[in-house]
Design a protein around this motif. Structure first.
Motif, mmCIF file in Angstrom:
data_model
loop_
_atom_site.group_PDB
_atom_site.id
_atom_site.type_symbol
_atom_site.label_atom_id
_atom_site.label_comp_id
_atom_site.label_asym_id
_atom_site.label_seq_id
_atom_site.Cartn_x
_atom_site.Cartn_y
_atom_site.Cartn_z
ATOM 1 N N ILE B 5 -7.428 7.763 5.881
ATOM 2 C CA ILE B 5 -6.749 7.069 6.980
ATOM 3 C C ILE B 5 -7.129 7.697 8.319
ATOM 4 N N LYS B 9 -0.061 8.710 11.786
ATOM 5 C CA LYS B 9 1.072 7.790 12.013
ATOM 6 C C LYS B 9 1.177 6.713 10.943
ATOM 7 N N SER B 10 0.107 6.559 10.163
ATOM 8 C CA SER B 10 0.159 5.576 9.071
ATOM 9 C C SER B 10 1.003 6.054 7.890
ATOM 10 N N LEU B 11 1.326 7.372 7.852
ATOM 11 C CA LEU B 11 2.035 7.910 6.681
ATOM 12 C C LEU B 11 3.545 7.789 6.840
ATOM 13 N N VAL B 12 4.182 7.114 5.895
ATOM 14 C CA VAL B 12 5.635 6.934 5.899
ATOM 15 C C VAL B 12 6.194 7.646 4.665
ATOM 16 N N LYS C 101 4.197 6.202 1.693
ATOM 17 C CA LYS C 101 3.609 4.884 1.799
ATOM 18 C C LYS C 101 2.595 4.956 2.947
ATOM 19 N N SER C 103 1.063 2.776 5.830
ATOM 20 C CA SER C 103 1.154 1.501 6.547
ATOM 21 C C SER C 103 -0.123 1.327 7.360
#
Lengths: 104, 104, 104, 104, 104, 104, 104
Positions: B5, B9-12, C101, C103
């Motif tokens: 990635i 910031k894409s990781l939740v 997750k 995103s």
């Protein structure tokens, strides 16, 4: 464990953790003679500096803490997390690891 | 653990996990002299980037998290999952593994 | 673990299990040059193909799953059950083993 | 584990146990050529022959089983209890050890 | 474990315990030829002689037993407590250790 | 474990503990011949001398004990705490460690 | 574990902890002859000096303690935390580790 923070007062323990500082044994005898550092025993007495809000029970409620800031406590010989702030040593314990309160 | 990635910031985080990034020790002395990299100590202070929605209790309700994005926290020396995104290092901890919040 | 089934779509995970497939790292550089297979890193990113109905709590109710089919997730380096169907590799994890997750 | 019973149908699993029989890999290639036994891989697919009534929760109620007789399932490589009846091999697993249902 | 009691009928299992006696393999072939003792396999089939009243759940209620006196059961290869009364061998298992009931 | 108390009757077991005394095997044969001490087997039968009030469940209520003073019980070969009072040997077990009651 | 406190009365046990002091075996025989120290057996009898308020159950209520200050108790041979105050030895046990009360 080393930290860059300036003051131990910046640390706010989480859940059921308790931040303590060991009480130093007096480096002189009751007769007033100063002892060499190597003969000073490390004590298991500590002062509570800050306590967490308590662990969560299974329904999400906080369990009461056994001690509060300012208490003197008996800490176990093993366990706890040692931290150093501004060249002073502190420890973090879980509330249930503390053995006894010391009243004076 | 390596990811393709582009942005952290894409990781939740899921359940009670907390995504943090260690705060780097200043590579110069208070007097302004730059230190060689090998003499810079790794700190246990970290910034919270994102938190999960909380673990489920036995009745399927979410347990409250102790920290939120933006908090500064004291992380343990061991444990956690190290991840690398775009050549920067991050860690994922469970909420109960964090030792203290750092207020400033 | 080897199966004789023709399609991965025949697999319906039980309880809180999640069937995922690792996302393959691109075998060429951003400049378009193809890399030899041995230099391609294995990623910890995976796509969720199917999820179970959820584990049972102590009163027999299903606990909610954290992810759903189609989600991209961060999987741990160890753990999970590796399966091979029609010469492709898949893994089965428990819902709580998934880290985050992804995103986009 | 060897039994003197004549038929596997006499076995009624207790609590959350599941009686299964591995599905045999075809001993010939898709082109119809018979393979020597040593080159036939053992599959992790099994047919459910009988299931127990379910484990008891803490209040004495039965927890629902995930599978039923006739289902095809994915079984783990390790674990389970191997039994032999009339020279055929069977296995007993706990319901939560089964990985996935195989729909066709 | 050796006992001085005269009859196994004096033993009343406690909590969720089950008193069983292994069923002996026939010491002759189906053709009627007697086998030497060393070639007789030990079976995992047993007859239930007596069962306890059931374990207590967390509120002090008895959890139902899975088997009753007179049942034939499949016992695990390991575990259980072996006892000898009047030169006969018996075993005590916990209810949840029994694998299956054998119906005939 | 050695005690200075004069009589075993001074011992009141706590929680779910059971104070028992092993029943001695007869040191003579059924024909009346006395056996040398070394050939007398140690039995797993014991007499219950006193029982505790029961363990506390999670709501602070007492869980019922399985046996009472005067009962004869089957004790496990291992476990329990051995104590000696006035040169006689006794044992303390938890209620759930006792295997069976012996009725006569 | 060594403490600087002057009196053992300053120690207030936390949660379900019990502060006890071993009872010393008489250093003379019943006939009045003094025994050399090395032949005096260490006893497992102790006097309760102070008890904590009780552990918390899962709803935050205190679980009742089994003993109170002044009780004589049977302590296990292993376990407990040894502490020394003013050159006298004491031990701290959890309530459930105590084996029996000694009534006189």
């Amino acid at each position: 464990m080393s930290l860059a923070i300036k003051s131990i007062k910046s640390l706010v323990p989480l859940l059921d953790r308790v931040l303590v500082q060991r009480i130093k044994a007096e480096a002189k005898t009751t007769g007033g003679i100063f002892l060499p550092e190597s003969s000073v025993k490390e004590l298991n007495e500590a002062k509570v500096l800050a306590v967490g809000p308590g662990a969560l029970d299974r329904e999400g409620k906080r369990l009461a803490m056994s001690v509060k800031a300012g208490d003197k406590v008996l800490i176990p010989t093993f366990g706890g997390t040692k931290i150093t702030v501004a060249e002073e040593d502190f420890s973090i314990f879980r509330d249930h690891e503390l053995l006894a309160k010391i009243s004076e």
